[in-house]
Design a protein around this motif. Sequence first.
Motif, PDB file in Angstrom:
ATOM      1  N   TYR A  19      12.250  -0.367  11.188  1.00  0.00           N
ATOM      2  CA  TYR A  19      11.595  -0.625  12.471  1.00  0.00           C
ATOM      3  C   TYR A  19      10.390   0.271  12.692  1.00  0.00           C
ATOM      4  CZ  TYR A  19      15.911  -3.131  13.249  1.00  0.00           C
ATOM      5  OH  TYR A  19      16.959  -3.989  13.130  1.00  0.00           O
ATOM      6  N   ARG A  20      10.206   1.183  11.808  1.00  0.00           N
ATOM      7  CA  ARG A  20       8.982   1.988  11.919  1.00  0.00           C
ATOM      8  C   ARG A  20       7.739   1.149  11.683  1.00  0.00           C
ATOM      9  NH1 ARG A  20      10.635   7.514   8.699  1.00  0.00           N
ATOM     10  NH2 ARG A  20      12.570   7.899   9.851  1.00  0.00           N
ATOM     11  N   GLN A  21       7.918   0.036  11.018  1.00  0.00           N
ATOM     12  CA  GLN A  21       6.747  -0.801  10.761  1.00  0.00           C
ATOM     13  C   GLN A  21       6.390  -1.654  11.953  1.00  0.00           C
ATOM     14  OE1 GLN A  21       6.845  -2.800   6.849  1.00  0.00           O
ATOM     15  NE2 GLN A  21       8.718  -1.644   6.517  1.00  0.00           N
ATOM     16  N   SER A  22       7.260  -1.700  12.927  1.00  0.00           N
ATOM     17  CA  SER A  22       6.928  -2.491  14.119  1.00  0.00           C
ATOM     18  C   SER A  22       5.799  -1.808  14.875  1.00  0.00           C
ATOM     19  CB  SER A  22       8.160  -2.615  15.007  1.00  0.00           C
ATOM     20  OG  SER A  22       8.546  -1.348  15.471  1.00  0.00           O
ATOM     21  N   SER A  23       5.269  -2.537  15.827  1.00  0.00           N
ATOM     22  CA  SER A  23       4.091  -1.988  16.507  1.00  0.00           C
ATOM     23  C   SER A  23       4.473  -0.729  17.279  1.00  0.00           C
ATOM     24  CB  SER A  23       3.510  -3.032  17.452  1.00  0.00           C
ATOM     25  OG  SER A  23       4.453  -3.365  18.439  1.00  0.00           O
ATOM     26  N   ILE A  24       5.655  -0.757  17.870  1.00  0.00           N
ATOM     27  CA  ILE A  24       6.043   0.434  18.642  1.00  0.00           C
ATOM     28  C   ILE A  24       6.258   1.609  17.710  1.00  0.00           C
ATOM     29  CG2 ILE A  24       8.515  -0.088  18.635  1.00  0.00           C
ATOM     30  CD1 ILE A  24       8.609   0.987  21.456  1.00  0.00           C
ATOM     31  N   GLY A  50     -12.883  14.223  11.382  1.00  0.00           N
ATOM     32  CA  GLY A  50     -13.077  14.363   9.944  1.00  0.00           C
ATOM     33  C   GLY A  50     -11.789  14.199   9.151  1.00  0.00           C
ATOM     34  N   GLY A  51     -10.646  14.397   9.791  1.00  0.00           N
ATOM     35  CA  GLY A  51      -9.406  14.395   9.038  1.00  0.00           C
ATOM     36  C   GLY A  51      -8.978  13.007   8.610  1.00  0.00           C
ATOM     37  N   GLY A  52      -7.840  12.933   7.997  1.00  0.00           N
ATOM     38  CA  GLY A  52      -7.368  11.665   7.463  1.00  0.00           C
ATOM     39  C   GLY A  52      -6.559  10.880   8.474  1.00  0.00           C
ATOM     40  N   LEU A  53      -6.953  10.983   9.743  1.00  0.00           N
ATOM     41  CA  LEU A  53      -6.133  10.313  10.747  1.00  0.00           C
ATOM     42  C   LEU A  53      -6.381   8.826  10.804  1.00  0.00           C
ATOM     43  CD1 LEU A  53      -5.624  12.011  14.150  1.00  0.00           C
ATOM     44  CD2 LEU A  53      -4.018  11.001  12.566  1.00  0.00           C
ATOM     45  N   MET A  54      -7.575   8.424  10.438  1.00  0.00           N
ATOM     46  CA  MET A  54      -7.943   7.034  10.632  1.00  0.00           C
ATOM     47  C   MET A  54      -7.471   6.141   9.491  1.00  0.00           C
ATOM     48  SD  MET A  54      -8.964   7.203  13.485  1.00  0.00           S
ATOM     49  CE  MET A  54      -9.958   7.851  14.772  1.00  0.00           C
ATOM     50  N   ILE A  55      -6.362   6.489   8.927  1.00  0.00           N
ATOM     51  CA  ILE A  55      -5.820   5.661   7.860  1.00  0.00           C
ATOM     52  C   ILE A  55      -5.320   4.356   8.460  1.00  0.00           C
ATOM     53  CG2 ILE A  55      -3.996   5.537   6.127  1.00  0.00           C
ATOM     54  CD1 ILE A  55      -4.138   8.607   6.054  1.00  0.00           C
ATOM     55  N   PRO A  56      -5.556   3.258   7.782  1.00  0.00           N
ATOM     56  CA  PRO A  56      -5.091   1.981   8.310  1.00  0.00           C
ATOM     57  C   PRO A  56      -3.582   1.963   8.499  1.00  0.00           C
ATOM     58  CG  PRO A  56      -6.473   1.664   6.378  1.00  0.00           C
ATOM     59  CD  PRO A  56      -6.351   3.115   6.585  1.00  0.00           C
ATOM     60  N   LEU A  57      -3.153   1.114   9.381  1.00  0.00           N
ATOM     61  CA  LEU A  57      -1.732   1.057   9.690  1.00  0.00           C
ATOM     62  C   LEU A  57      -0.907   0.659   8.478  1.00  0.00           C
ATOM     63  CD1 LEU A  57      -1.742  -0.627  13.186  1.00  0.00           C
ATOM     64  CD2 LEU A  57      -1.623   1.773  12.582  1.00  0.00           C
ATOM     65  N   SER A  58      -1.519  -0.064   7.578  1.00  0.00           N
ATOM     66  CA  SER A  58      -0.747  -0.539   6.428  1.00  0.00           C
ATOM     67  C   SER A  58      -0.246   0.608   5.581  1.00  0.00           C
ATOM     68  CB  SER A  58      -1.605  -1.469   5.585  1.00  0.00           C
ATOM     69  OG  SER A  58      -2.781  -0.784   5.195  1.00  0.00           O
ATOM     70  N   THR A  71       6.917 -10.106  14.524  1.00  0.00           N
ATOM     71  CA  THR A  71       5.542  -9.896  14.936  1.00  0.00           C
ATOM     72  C   THR A  71       4.692 -11.008  14.344  1.00  0.00           C
ATOM     73  OG1 THR A  71       5.944  -7.546  14.829  1.00  0.00           O
ATOM     74  CG2 THR A  71       3.680  -8.243  15.077  1.00  0.00           C
ATOM     75  N   THR A  72       4.153 -11.815  15.215  1.00  0.00           N
ATOM     76  CA  THR A  72       3.290 -12.878  14.710  1.00  0.00           C
ATOM     77  C   THR A  72       2.307 -13.281  15.798  1.00  0.00           C
ATOM     78  OG1 THR A  72       3.230 -15.117  13.853  1.00  0.00           O
ATOM     79  CG2 THR A  72       4.955 -14.623  15.418  1.00  0.00           C
ATOM     80  N   GLY A  73       1.146 -13.645  15.357  1.00  0.00           N
ATOM     81  CA  GLY A  73       0.133 -14.107  16.296  1.00  0.00           C
ATOM     82  C   GLY A  73      -0.181 -13.097  17.369  1.00  0.00           C
ATOM     83  N   GLY A  74      -0.127 -11.821  16.996  1.00  0.00           N
ATOM     84  CA  GLY A  74      -0.427 -10.776  17.965  1.00  0.00           C
ATOM     85  C   GLY A  74       0.677 -10.567  18.984  1.00  0.00           C
ATOM     86  N   LYS A  75       1.771 -11.317  18.828  1.00  0.00           N
ATOM     87  CA  LYS A  75       2.887 -11.116  19.759  1.00  0.00           C
ATOM     88  C   LYS A  75       4.048 -10.469  19.029  1.00  0.00           C
ATOM     89  CE  LYS A  75       1.874 -15.291  22.350  1.00  0.00           C
ATOM     90  NZ  LYS A  75       2.396 -16.664  22.581  1.00  0.00           N
TER      91      LYS A  75
END
Lengths: 110, 302
Positions: free
Chosen positions: A9-14, B192-200, B297-301
């Motif tokens: 669940y860490r991958q969920s948005s929350i 400058g740090g590595g915070l902006m890593i993509p969520l993936s 999680t789909t379609g932004g929901k």
Amino acid sequence: MNQEHYEIYRQSSIGTTLIDSLDDLINSGRIEPQLANKIVKNFDKIVSEVMNEKVKARLNFKGHLDTYRFCDEVWTFLIKDVNFKLDNQNPIQAEKIKIVSCNSKRPGET
Amino acid sequence: MVTPAPVPSNVPRPPQVSSSGSPALSSTSNGNSSVQVKEEPSYMSHGLPSGVQPNYSNPVAQQRAAQNLQQKFGQGANPQISQLHAQVAMSHQGRQQLQSTPQNIQLPPQMTEQQRQYMERQMQQARQMQQSQQRPQVPNPPVSSAQTDGTGEWDDLLTQHRAAALNGPNNTRTADLTIRQQLEESSRAMEGGGLMIPLSEQPKRLPARKRKIDAGNVAQFDGPNDSDEDAKGVKREDLGDEDDEDAINSDLDDPEDDVVEEEGDDSNQGQIMLCTYDKVQRVKNKWKCVLKDGILTTGGKE
């Protein structure tokens, strides 16, 4: 307390937002990484509990199974053209959905 | 300034206030408290001209307030009570002195013992007032003087507090400065740090953090070492961390010719359902899965 919980669940948005926030806090030196680790572990636990006890929502879905795999007790499905039917809402269409599913009866978990 | 006001604060008030027959007791006490008590008998005696009475609605209210304060805060309220008494007493001294003469003239035959004491005390007070200060016998100035007396005490308190505060804030100031420095540094690190890593990459960063914890390192190592540790973290997962499906999958996907889909996964990261399974059955082409505890999680929901 030491019971292990799934971390999916860490991958969920929350979960991702929580982890992002914790990362911010760590990088700004305001909390210890250990604390963040504890928080995330607690998050795992709480989410599992809430999911188990509080969530009653159900949905059915149908689609074309594209890929399936089962490894280390984890199922992963890639489904295309999925149609989700929720309890009392409009059905949801999705082109492609990935389902990551852990064993609900994990030996470590009761 | 007005000395009689602060002095009676030491005298316990409520007993005097509550007992109506107490003025004889307080006749020996100093001017202010006698003022406070003396008003009651005159209030009780209805032979006085009605014009006098409105003045006593105030002391009653004041006495009630004092009682209230005493009940609520006990001894701690003594200063406030005394101040209250002082203010009202001052104003009444002024008023009563204005009215004392006509009373004396009009009502000599009706005077009781108490009233006589009361009159005597009033005369004493008048003398005291004249001696202590040439205070005009108008109600307002005495009130204001009492208030200035109170504010004088208050000013003393303030100055004390400020003196203490001047010593204290030096510490907090330094603390504030350090906090601010930290914040500025952190904001720089955020840029400058590595915070902006993509969520993936989130799941990969988690094991990285674990490694850091194991090593007992602090957040400073976060930035530069991030990429290396990420790689190591992935390796760890490969070795058999059961819970991180993503890493495992990516590992398994490559030999299974799912590279294209893997990329697709990365592109629509949001399209995912996280859940646990109860049962997965397959009959030829039909799959039947019983899943639980899922987040879709789909379609932004979600």
